[in-house]
Scaffold this motif. Sequence first.
Motif: not given
Length: 86
Positions: A35-37
Motif C-alpha cells: 500500500p501507499t499512504d
Amino acid sequence: MESALDDTDHAHEPLRIHVERVVRQYFAMLGDEIPTDLYELILKEIEQPLLSVVLEKSLGNQTKCAQILGLNRGTLRKKLKIYGLM
C-alpha cells in the motif's frame, strides 16, 4: 476492516489491540500488494467515525465535543465540514 470490533470476545481489549488486528487483517487482505499512504488512509478511516460518535455522544454540542476530543472548536468545525457532519 469492520469485523475486528464485531467480535464480543474482544470487546474489552484496549483500542490499540483492535487497531493492530485490523492493520494486520488489511495487510493479509492485500497479499503481496504494497500500500501507499497507509498512514493517511488509516487516519481518514478512523477520524470520521470518531468525530461522528463523539458528536452524537455530546448531543451535537460542538464545544463539548471539542473538549472531549481535546481539539480547538475551530479545528473541530473544520473537520466536521470535511466529513459532511455539519
